[in-house]
Design an enzyme around this catalytic site. Structure first.
Site, PDB file in Angstrom:
ATOM      1  N   ALA A  79     -22.989   9.383  -8.447  1.00  0.00           N
ATOM      2  CA  ALA A  79     -23.125   9.268  -6.993  1.00  0.00           C
ATOM      3  C   ALA A  79     -22.274  10.303  -6.253  1.00  0.00           C
ATOM      4  CB  ALA A  79     -22.744   7.856  -6.552  1.00  0.00           C
ATOM      5  N   ILE A  80     -21.012  10.476  -6.659  1.00  0.00           N
ATOM      6  CA  ILE A  80     -20.121  11.399  -5.945  1.00  0.00           C
ATOM      7  C   ILE A  80     -20.624  12.834  -6.056  1.00  0.00           C
ATOM      8  CG2 ILE A  80     -17.790  12.375  -5.883  1.00  0.00           C
ATOM      9  CD1 ILE A  80     -16.763   9.620  -6.814  1.00  0.00           C
ATOM     10  N   GLU A 113       0.852  -1.191   0.000  1.00  0.00           N
ATOM     11  CA  GLU A 113       0.000   0.000   0.000  1.00  0.00           C
ATOM     12  C   GLU A 113       0.890   1.245   0.000  1.00  0.00           C
ATOM     13  OE1 GLU A 113      -2.370   2.774  -0.302  1.00  0.00           O
ATOM     14  OE2 GLU A 113      -3.386   0.827  -0.229  1.00  0.00           O
ATOM     15  N   HIS A 141     -44.692  -5.789   9.914  1.00  0.00           N
ATOM     16  CA  HIS A 141     -45.431  -4.525   9.966  1.00  0.00           C
ATOM     17  C   HIS A 141     -45.256  -3.897  11.349  1.00  0.00           C
ATOM     18  CE1 HIS A 141     -48.703  -1.658   9.332  1.00  0.00           C
ATOM     19  NE2 HIS A 141     -49.126  -1.987  10.548  1.00  0.00           N
ATOM     20  N   ALA A 153     -17.301  -0.375  -4.073  1.00  0.00           N
ATOM     21  CA  ALA A 153     -16.436  -1.037  -3.104  1.00  0.00           C
ATOM     22  C   ALA A 153     -16.838  -2.487  -2.867  1.00  0.00           C
ATOM     23  CB  ALA A 153     -16.472  -0.267  -1.775  1.00  0.00           C
ATOM     24  N   GLY A 209      -7.462   2.032   1.643  1.00  0.00           N
ATOM     25  CA  GLY A 209      -7.606   2.661   0.335  1.00  0.00           C
ATOM     26  C   GLY A 209      -8.475   3.905   0.335  1.00  0.00           C
ATOM     27  N   ILE A 210      -8.861   4.324  -0.870  1.00  0.00           N
ATOM     28  CA  ILE A 210      -9.647   5.542  -1.048  1.00  0.00           C
ATOM     29  C   ILE A 210     -11.014   5.425  -0.387  1.00  0.00           C
ATOM     30  CG2 ILE A 210     -10.827   6.980  -2.765  1.00  0.00           C
ATOM     31  CD1 ILE A 210      -7.826   7.499  -2.569  1.00  0.00           C
ATOM     32  N   LYS A 268     -20.109   9.376   4.032  1.00  0.00           N
ATOM     33  CA  LYS A 268     -21.326   9.000   4.754  1.00  0.00           C
ATOM     34  C   LYS A 268     -21.371   9.653   6.119  1.00  0.00           C
ATOM     35  CE  LYS A 268     -21.933   6.873   1.143  1.00  0.00           C
ATOM     36  NZ  LYS A 268     -20.829   7.602   0.527  1.00  0.00           N
TER      37      LYS A 268
END
Length: 464
Positions: free
Chosen positions: A183-184, A35, A443, A318, A41-42, A52
């Protein structure tokens, strides 16, 4: 210097790489992972997770303003952008350390540095301390992707931001331009718009959210406009004139180019695979438009070299990368895993309202020549949605009219990113409408709308 030997070397520790490394280790293989920046990672450090966290802050802020609707009182409502950013970084940091712990627990050797593949079965790692030589019969390339920069629209971190700059926002935009409505782009537009930025979204395609079902995208567009966003479809940002205090955008729409001033621009016009500097093409690995060409089992065509995740092409998600990591690890260990089916990978967008989908859109099913049945159910017909104060939304299901196969499911509204998994499991189990109709949904829950949408496709909806 003798090379250190492993069974598998993974390049990149994002959600594809670290998951693949752990699965390979679980199967008894000796594994190394390389890495160059951050474990996780990103996605974990600069993408899925911190966005989020920030969107959750915006959601709570939005709800605070609605306190009166719920019989509550809240005064002096405000936000501290630095604190919002700090919380998102803390969340990312917590998960980053968690990945390190998991790799250590599974005895995966971690090498921090820049990797190249000088020959089949060999990886050279340039580290802070010098150079490490590794060797293994199997190499998994999981180097991910980065934001695409279009000429003249490049991010500078000052007035024009990439997603990474937006995640560390040093100031609150007053008038914001978001270029791109995938989405971004939509998530950042939703975040800053909720906090009070005057937000314009420009999309070159016929519709915002171009990969989504047209009916769902149209519903979302109306909600965004209701929230005060300006949406410009079939439009192109041709040029950005930058000064220290503003950006003048030249926007072509309807054959005419107009100028608009903004204090901040976010460029979200797609991604580019991180293929450079690895030595892939010299080894005979085929790269097409910055993405590695693979077969359905992520094999590159060069023996012993696999590519997973964003670098291996769409869908750029992802969870797709993670599943490919597991699949390749099992393949290397001698198993016969099922290939990943792109049509069964759900897509989730965490704007307000949320959007989630799996499988083919109505238009795609028709283009494929399939005879279909379509069901719909609105949130306004669901007791739990009304109780939550979230009555704006839609669940849509698409079935093969002859076989009853669930071809696709598409949703917009509160918590649909959590609901979509029910349809994902259904597709994996090769369900038909009969099983879904006969499933008893609890329900009161939002999930009842999934049931009603299926019933509606066969003219049996009860509550609408």
């Amino acid at each position: 210097m003798a090379a250190k030997s492993f069974d598998v070397i993974v390049i990149g520790s994002g959600p594809g790489g670290y998951v693949g490394a752990i699965r390979a280790a679980q199967l008894g293989l000796k594994v190394a992972i390389v890495e160059r920046e951050n474990l996780g990672g990103i996605c974990l450090n600069w993408g899925c997770i911190p966005t989020k966290a920030m969107l959750r802050s915006a959601e709570v802020y939005h709800l605070m303003h609605r306190a009166g609707e719920f019989g509550l009182k809240a005064g002096d409502i405000g936000f501290d952008l630095d604190a919002v950013v700090k919380r998102s970084r803390k969340v990312a940091g917590q998960l980053n350390s968690g990945v390190g712990h998991l790799l250590k627990k599974h005895k995966v050797s971690v090498f921090m540095g820049e990797a190249t593949i000088p020959a089949k079965g060999r990886v050279a790692v340039k580290t802070d301390k010098g150079r490490e030589e590794l060797q293994a019969p199997s190499i998994i390339v999981a180097t991910g992707a980065r934001a695409r920069d279009l000429p003249g629209l490049e991010a500078d971190g000052d007035r024009v931001w990439s997603y990474r700059h937006a995640l560390q926002a040093s100031r609150m935009p007053k008038k914001l331009l978001v270029i791109g409505s995938g989405a971004i782009g939509i998530e950042f537009a939703s975040f800053f718009n909720t906090l009070g930025a005057e937000t314009t979204v420009v999309e070159v395609m016929d519709s915002i959210l171009p990969v989504e079902d047209a009916e769902i995208a149209d519903f979302a567009r109306k909600q965004f406009k209701k929230q005060g966003m300006t949406i410009m479809e079939k439009s192109t940002v041709k040029q950005l004139d930058r000064t220290k205090t503003k950006v003048t955008a030249h926007i072509e729409s309807g054959g005419k180019v107009g100028k608009q001033e903004f204090d901040t621009v976010i460029s979200a016009v797609g991604i580019v695979g991180n293929t450079e500097g690895l030595g892939l093409e010299e080894l005979g690995v085929k790269v097409d438009r910055s993405h590695v060409v693979t077969d359905k089992h992520c094999r590159t065509g060069v023996e012993g070299i696999y590519a997973i995740g964003d670098i291996a092409g769409a869908p750029w998600l992802a969870h797709k990368a993670s599943h490919e990591g597991v699949m390749v690890a099992e393949l290397i260990a001698g198993g016969d895993p099922h290939p990943v089916d792109p049509d069964s990978i759900a897509g989730c967008t965490y704007c307000q309202p949320q959007i989630a989908s799996v499988g083919q859109t109505e238009a795609q099913a028709k283009e494929a020549g399939r005879k279909i049945r379509v069901g719909r159910f609105p949130f306004i017909g669901n007791g739990k949605a009304i109780a939550l104060g979230e009555a704006e939304g839609l669940v849509k299901t698409v079935f093969d009219a002859d076989t009853g196969e669930l071809i696709g499911a598409h949703m917009v509204g509160a918590e649909v990113t959590e609901l979509i998994q029910g349809y994902v499991v259904g597709r994996t189990l090769e369900t038909t409408e009969a099983e879904l109709m006969n499933s008893v949904f609890p329900h009161p829950t939002l999930s009842e709308m999934m049931h009603e949408s299926v019933l509606d496709a066969y003219d049996r909806a009860i509550h609408y």
